[in-house]
Design a protein around this motif. Sequence first.
Motif, PDB file in Angstrom:
ATOM      1  N   UNK A 164      18.479  35.181  73.267  1.00  0.00           N
ATOM      2  CA  UNK A 164      19.447  34.624  74.211  1.00  0.00           C
ATOM      3  C   UNK A 164      20.418  35.664  74.772  1.00  0.00           C
ATOM      4  N   UNK A 165      20.217  36.946  74.445  1.00  0.00           N
ATOM      5  CA  UNK A 165      21.115  37.985  74.933  1.00  0.00           C
ATOM      6  C   UNK A 165      22.438  38.059  74.214  1.00  0.00           C
ATOM      7  N   UNK A 166      22.615  37.241  73.184  1.00  0.00           N
ATOM      8  CA  UNK A 166      23.876  37.193  72.442  1.00  0.00           C
ATOM      9  C   UNK A 166      24.123  38.518  71.716  1.00  0.00           C
ATOM     10  N   UNK A 167      25.361  39.031  71.813  1.00  0.00           N
ATOM     11  CA  UNK A 167      25.729  40.235  71.074  1.00  0.00           C
ATOM     12  C   UNK A 167      25.794  39.917  69.588  1.00  0.00           C
ATOM     13  N   UNK A 168      25.096  40.693  68.778  1.00  0.00           N
ATOM     14  CA  UNK A 168      25.098  40.487  67.332  1.00  0.00           C
ATOM     15  C   UNK A 168      26.031  41.446  66.613  1.00  0.00           C
ATOM     16  N   UNK A 169      26.235  42.621  67.183  1.00  0.00           N
ATOM     17  CA  UNK A 169      27.084  43.608  66.540  1.00  0.00           C
ATOM     18  C   UNK A 169      26.816  44.990  67.094  1.00  0.00           C
ATOM     19  N   UNK A 170      27.205  46.002  66.326  1.00  0.00           N
ATOM     20  CA  UNK A 170      27.128  47.386  66.767  1.00  0.00           C
ATOM     21  C   UNK A 170      26.561  48.243  65.640  1.00  0.00           C
ATOM     22  N   UNK A 171      25.718  49.213  66.021  1.00  0.00           N
ATOM     23  CA  UNK A 171      25.176  50.190  65.074  1.00  0.00           C
ATOM     24  C   UNK A 171      25.778  51.552  65.426  1.00  0.00           C
ATOM     25  N   UNK A 172      26.230  52.284  64.396  1.00  0.00           N
ATOM     26  CA  UNK A 172      27.014  53.495  64.637  1.00  0.00           C
ATOM     27  C   UNK A 172      26.632  54.595  63.657  1.00  0.00           C
ATOM     28  N   UNK A 173      26.673  55.826  64.133  1.00  0.00           N
ATOM     29  CA  UNK A 173      26.621  57.010  63.272  1.00  0.00           C
ATOM     30  C   UNK A 173      27.936  57.755  63.426  1.00  0.00           C
ATOM     31  N   UNK A 174      28.622  58.011  62.316  1.00  0.00           N
ATOM     32  CA  UNK A 174      29.912  58.704  62.344  1.00  0.00           C
ATOM     33  C   UNK A 174      29.917  59.825  61.327  1.00  0.00           C
ATOM     34  N   UNK A 175      30.710  60.848  61.625  1.00  0.00           N
ATOM     35  CA  UNK A 175      30.846  61.950  60.689  1.00  0.00           C
ATOM     36  C   UNK A 175      31.909  62.921  61.138  1.00  0.00           C
ATOM     37  N   UNK A 176      32.197  63.947  60.329  1.00  0.00           N
ATOM     38  CA  UNK A 176      33.149  64.978  60.732  1.00  0.00           C
ATOM     39  C   UNK A 176      32.730  65.617  62.049  1.00  0.00           C
ATOM     40  N   UNK A 177      33.682  66.123  62.795  1.00  0.00           N
ATOM     41  CA  UNK A 177      33.412  66.678  64.120  1.00  0.00           C
ATOM     42  C   UNK A 177      32.344  67.768  64.085  1.00  0.00           C
ATOM     43  N   UNK A 178      32.265  68.507  62.989  1.00  0.00           N
ATOM     44  CA  UNK A 178      31.279  69.586  62.879  1.00  0.00           C
ATOM     45  C   UNK A 178      29.844  69.070  62.839  1.00  0.00           C
ATOM     46  N   UNK A 179      29.657  67.751  62.595  1.00  0.00           N
ATOM     47  CA  UNK A 179      28.302  67.199  62.523  1.00  0.00           C
ATOM     48  C   UNK A 179      27.797  66.729  63.883  1.00  0.00           C
ATOM     49  N   UNK A 180      28.572  66.965  64.949  1.00  0.00           N
ATOM     50  CA  UNK A 180      28.161  66.521  66.281  1.00  0.00           C
ATOM     51  C   UNK A 180      26.802  67.085  66.675  1.00  0.00           C
ATOM     52  N   UNK A 181      25.960  66.259  67.292  1.00  0.00           N
ATOM     53  CA  UNK A 181      24.720  66.704  67.903  1.00  0.00           C
ATOM     54  C   UNK A 181      24.514  65.913  69.191  1.00  0.00           C
ATOM     55  N   UNK A 182      24.113  66.575  70.281  1.00  0.00           N
ATOM     56  CA  UNK A 182      23.987  65.870  71.566  1.00  0.00           C
ATOM     57  C   UNK A 182      22.932  64.781  71.580  1.00  0.00           C
ATOM     58  N   UNK A 183      21.979  64.813  70.631  1.00  0.00           N
ATOM     59  CA  UNK A 183      20.921  63.798  70.616  1.00  0.00           C
ATOM     60  C   UNK A 183      21.276  62.582  69.765  1.00  0.00           C
ATOM     61  N   UNK A 184      22.447  62.587  69.123  1.00  0.00           N
ATOM     62  CA  UNK A 184      22.784  61.491  68.212  1.00  0.00           C
ATOM     63  C   UNK A 184      22.827  60.141  68.925  1.00  0.00           C
TER      64      UNK A 184
END
Length: 414
Positions: A164-184
Amino acid sequence: MPRTQPPSPRTAGSRGEGAPPRPVIDASWRRVSRDGVVPGQGTESERLDREVLEGRRRTSALREVLPELGRGLAGAAQSAGQVMIVADTEGRVLWRSGDRRTLRLANTISLAEGAAWEERATGTNAIGTALATGSAVQVHGGEHFVRVLHRWTCAAAPLHDPRDGELLGVVDLSGPRSTFHPATLALVQSVTRLAESELRLRHLESVEVLRAVAAPLLSRIGGPALVVDPQGWVAGATGLTPPRRLPLPAAPGDSVDLPGLGPCAVEPLPGGWLLRVREEAPEDGDGPGRIVLDLTGGRRAVLTVAGGAGGSWSARLSPRHAEILYVLAVHREGRTAAQLALDLFGDAGRTVTVRAELSRLRRTLHGVLDHRPYRFRDGWETELRLPSGPGDLLPASRSPLVVRGRGVCDSLSP
């Protein structure tokens, strides 16, 4: 995989330094400022107690796809020194997993189970901003509004129920700034789409099971009848040509009035409902009625119809259908397919898409819309209810007319 740092944005805590923020970040900063969030505050929130948290977990459809999310993201989070977060539609963290050291660091900023991460609680962040916009987003370092988060990076994507297109929630990856990657962000989006595909496959399988139950039952019924699943998807019918889906209430009771069908007797079935159409016509026939398009709920849009042969009923609208009905409510005189394409997409040439959407919408909301031009039913009273906050008018929409409508709401706000 190698890690690269993005260009340094202007930070929320030091206006005027560095490059201007991206539009999505600037819009978020404006929202959270209006909500009273300040850069120097913390991110602590009152957490859900264990019993309430477990209750939300048990009833969340996200539980069905946790294995899929874990296979796609938990290992990546572990190896990248990040944590995987699964949050509900209120931004409450339901589950998390990943690198142990990062999990301990996450506790220090209240990125913990039961904590609130909507924008009005913790400012600009991937979980809250994805909820506010309805789109995937990555928030890095100084793009966070609250300064205590400047050492973090996060990428999140909303997950919708394909039924039905209903929003169920959010999926997230988080970490210290040094773990940044452009493909995340691309990884999070891909895994989220796979989880939605899993839900879609399970739904199709459940409808097939219900169809097998419905076939012998419907063959013994003399009058018009349908079998539908709890979301209103039709698994079988006799004596009528059914739509693909009906706007069925969550708890229909013993009877229900449905658009295009009128009064129906309701009987429970394993995995769905049997609807027997009552063939006697109501006294008011096809007389005029009232249509209310309620957009005061932000992402939740509801259409209520009272009167006519279909009786009184309400339907939760998908984001696209809410946009279309908003356009028709603004332009009561009606719109051609080209005009609707310009209103919705900024491109008058996308008439094929518009006609396909209107065809689906007219089948779902039988008797509500006329065509040539597309408009609400002639002679019916139509009311458009708008939210009080300018940013709350269909906040996930990028439709040009909706965007202009937010400006109108802004000029009318105190």
